[in-house]
Design a protein around this motif. Sequence first.
Motif, PDB file in Angstrom:
ATOM      1  N   GLU A  40       0.809  -1.214   0.000  1.00  6.75           N
ATOM      2  CA  GLU A  40       0.000   0.000   0.000  1.00  6.75           C
ATOM      3  C   GLU A  40       0.848   1.273   0.000  1.00  6.75           C
ATOM      4  O   GLU A  40       0.510   2.263  -0.669  1.00  6.75           O
ATOM      5  N   VAL A  41       1.941   1.291   0.753  1.00  9.88           N
ATOM      6  CA  VAL A  41       2.696   2.537   0.936  1.00  9.88           C
ATOM      7  C   VAL A  41       4.072   2.499   0.285  1.00  9.88           C
ATOM      8  O   VAL A  41       4.779   3.514   0.295  1.00  9.88           O
ATOM      9  N   GLY A  42       4.467   1.331  -0.247  1.00  4.53           N
ATOM     10  CA  GLY A  42       5.807   1.227  -0.814  1.00  4.53           C
ATOM     11  C   GLY A  42       5.977   2.050  -2.092  1.00  4.53           C
ATOM     12  O   GLY A  42       5.030   2.246  -2.863  1.00  4.53           O
ATOM     13  N   ARG A  43       7.223   2.512  -2.326  1.00  2.07           N
ATOM     14  CA  ARG A  43       7.549   3.307  -3.511  1.00  2.07           C
ATOM     15  C   ARG A  43       8.753   2.692  -4.210  1.00  2.07           C
ATOM     16  O   ARG A  43       9.699   2.224  -3.560  1.00  2.07           O
ATOM     17  N   ASP A  44       8.712   2.768  -5.534  1.00  2.45           N
ATOM     18  CA  ASP A  44       9.819   2.268  -6.344  1.00  2.45           C
ATOM     19  C   ASP A  44      10.992   3.246  -6.181  1.00  2.45           C
ATOM     20  O   ASP A  44      10.850   4.450  -6.446  1.00  2.45           O
ATOM     21  N   PRO A  45      12.182   2.797  -5.739  1.00  2.00           N
ATOM     22  CA  PRO A  45      13.305   3.711  -5.522  1.00  2.00           C
ATOM     23  C   PRO A  45      13.747   4.431  -6.781  1.00  2.00           C
ATOM     24  O   PRO A  45      14.267   5.546  -6.726  1.00  2.00           O
ATOM     25  N   ARG A  46      13.531   3.864  -7.947  1.00  2.00           N
ATOM     26  CA  ARG A  46      13.981   4.484  -9.181  1.00  2.00           C
ATOM     27  C   ARG A  46      13.060   5.624  -9.628  1.00  2.00           C
ATOM     28  O   ARG A  46      13.517   6.634 -10.143  1.00  2.00           O
ATOM     29  N   THR A  47      11.766   5.467  -9.373  1.00  2.81           N
ATOM     30  CA  THR A  47      10.808   6.463  -9.850  1.00  2.81           C
ATOM     31  C   THR A  47      10.174   7.267  -8.733  1.00  2.81           C
ATOM     32  O   THR A  47       9.626   8.344  -8.968  1.00  2.81           O
TER      33      THR A  47
END
Length: 453
Positions: A40-47
Amino acid sequence: MAISLVTVVVLVRSVLWRDMDERVNQLLGQETSEFHNFVEVGRDPRTGEPFDDPRRLLTDYLERQFPEPAEELLGFVPDSPGGRLIRQPREIRADLPLHEDQDAVERVLGAAERSGTLERPAGEVRWVKVHITTGGSDEPAVLVVAFHPQEAMASVRDVVRVLMLVAVLALLMTCVVGWWVAGGILKPIRLVRNTAHQLTEQDLSRRIPVRGSDDVSALARTFNAMLDRLERAFATQRRFVDDAGHELRTPITIVRGHLELMSEGADPASVAERRETLRLVSDELDRMSRIVEDLLLLAKAEQPDFVRPEPVQLAELTADVFVKARTLGERRWELAEVADGEWDVDPQRITQAMVQLAQNAVGHTGVGDTIRIGSRPLPGRVEFYVADSGPGVPDADAPFVFERFWRGPDRRGGGAGLGLSIVRAIAEGHHGRAELRPTPGGGATFLLTLETS
């Protein structure tokens, strides 16, 4: 003890298994909850945007986790160019990890349930799976959290095994201690049995040593008291036989001798001689009858119904005794004092004892001598007494006056020496005692002291 120990082992084993199951379920639930939160809260480190590629999401999540040594985290991405399986590069504490068991993996992925237990020859596996629909794929990716409980189960079995060993040792120790304690407890009982086995009619003198104040000691004391009563009963029986044989032998011999004299010689005996012989024979038979009655009375004194107490007015009883005693001889009779109140006594036995004491006083006094009869209350007891003004009893003879067949050196009359023994038996039947005291001014005073029952 064995049942208790088995119950403890079973209960401890159940508690340990339950705790292990709860711990595994808690661990699996925690992993799935953390993964749902990451999704739910995770984000892709590249984008810096939410993950749109399931493979990158699973790879990034698995790189950040530090699972338990027996825990295995696996990701499965269908139709992925990089391969279907995503796993952490680490060793798993299991004989056969789940990712190496293709058949087991297919069974987990194909299961309709979200969690379960997989039974394998290599060991049990507890698992839970989470489906991921990120990226719009037709077939969702899957995160599988697997736990291999073999090590935890082995720990539980080790604890149970140690507990069983301790229980066996405790049971053996309990048996040894119980055997020792029971032996100590039963030792007096065996002694009672052996003592009872060794008792004979000729030897009743053995007793059991009593130590302590427990129930077994009370049993030993009760058994010793029973032996005391038996010994007294047998002694009374033997003494009765001996006394009867001793005392009856003399009058029987006299009767036989006079009867033989009547039959000897050619000349018939004169009428006067025959009458004298018959008188002597009659007197001896009367004396023998009295001896028999006294001996039977003394034998009956050992029975529980020898004395039958009832509430009696002491003043009335004392007056009745005085009236009956004054007919025994021409003496100066005095009713010295009279106790008031009521007392539980056997009036017939007390009268018998007091009359016997009065008869004894008459036998040791002369015409005109004083004989005093009375009763007096004292704290916790009452005394009946007969006091005479005769010569009294020498100090050397005083300890023996109540013995059977005892006669003083100046004994008057033809009694068998049983009267005072009967008096003592009546006093003891009332839980009291018979005593001899000197009379002030000369003489003897005999007392019956009756204690409160």
